[in-house]
Design a protein around this motif. Sequence first.
Motif: not given
Length: 212
Positions: A57-61
């Motif tokens: 989730e962090w990487l996608k954002e």
Amino acid sequence: MPSKKNQTLVTPVSAPEESVAPPPPDPVPPVQYECSLVCSFPPEYCEFGSSLTRCKEWLKETHENLYDKYYSEDALTSKVGTLSLEAQAKLEKDTAKKEAKAEAKADAALKKKLASQIIIKRIERNKRKHVTSVQGLEAFGVDLKKAAKQFSSKFATGSSVTKNLQGQDEIVVQGDVSDEIIEMIHDGVGVLKGIPADNVDLVEEKKKKGGD
């Protein structure tokens, strides 16, 4: 006068040329790479941690290009394409189980931290002398040696980490500074930052009279 036949011609010897050292190679710049702020691993290794879902989730954002490279559907299909359906299902199950275990452990640690109490004792040695003991700071991640040093500097008095009768670590500060320490905790001074004020209790321990 000597004849010309006996004369020897001396050829001057030139000084050897100094060798010129080759120029030093250009410095190699350091390798830079991104690390996950969730698990601190490089993105391609997040799957070996216990927070893969939150990492993704962090990487996608924040780094969509890296997310697409490692965790998009195409990337995952390429990675597990050689695995059987049974092996893929087991991999997903193991990952979910690992994440659930890590989250449960983190929740338990948080609950324990919130339930922990810091006991500050004002201990009477005699009518004119007191010491102040502080117990429970380590439950909030406080380094006791650093806290003792901070108290010593703040109050210009002796302060050390010792073990009480129960075998637990505590900080003993010379003098009655209990109120001042509570105020430091409330204000979050130095290493005492982040401690809930509601988790602090003050205890009065008076010297027992003879014969009691």
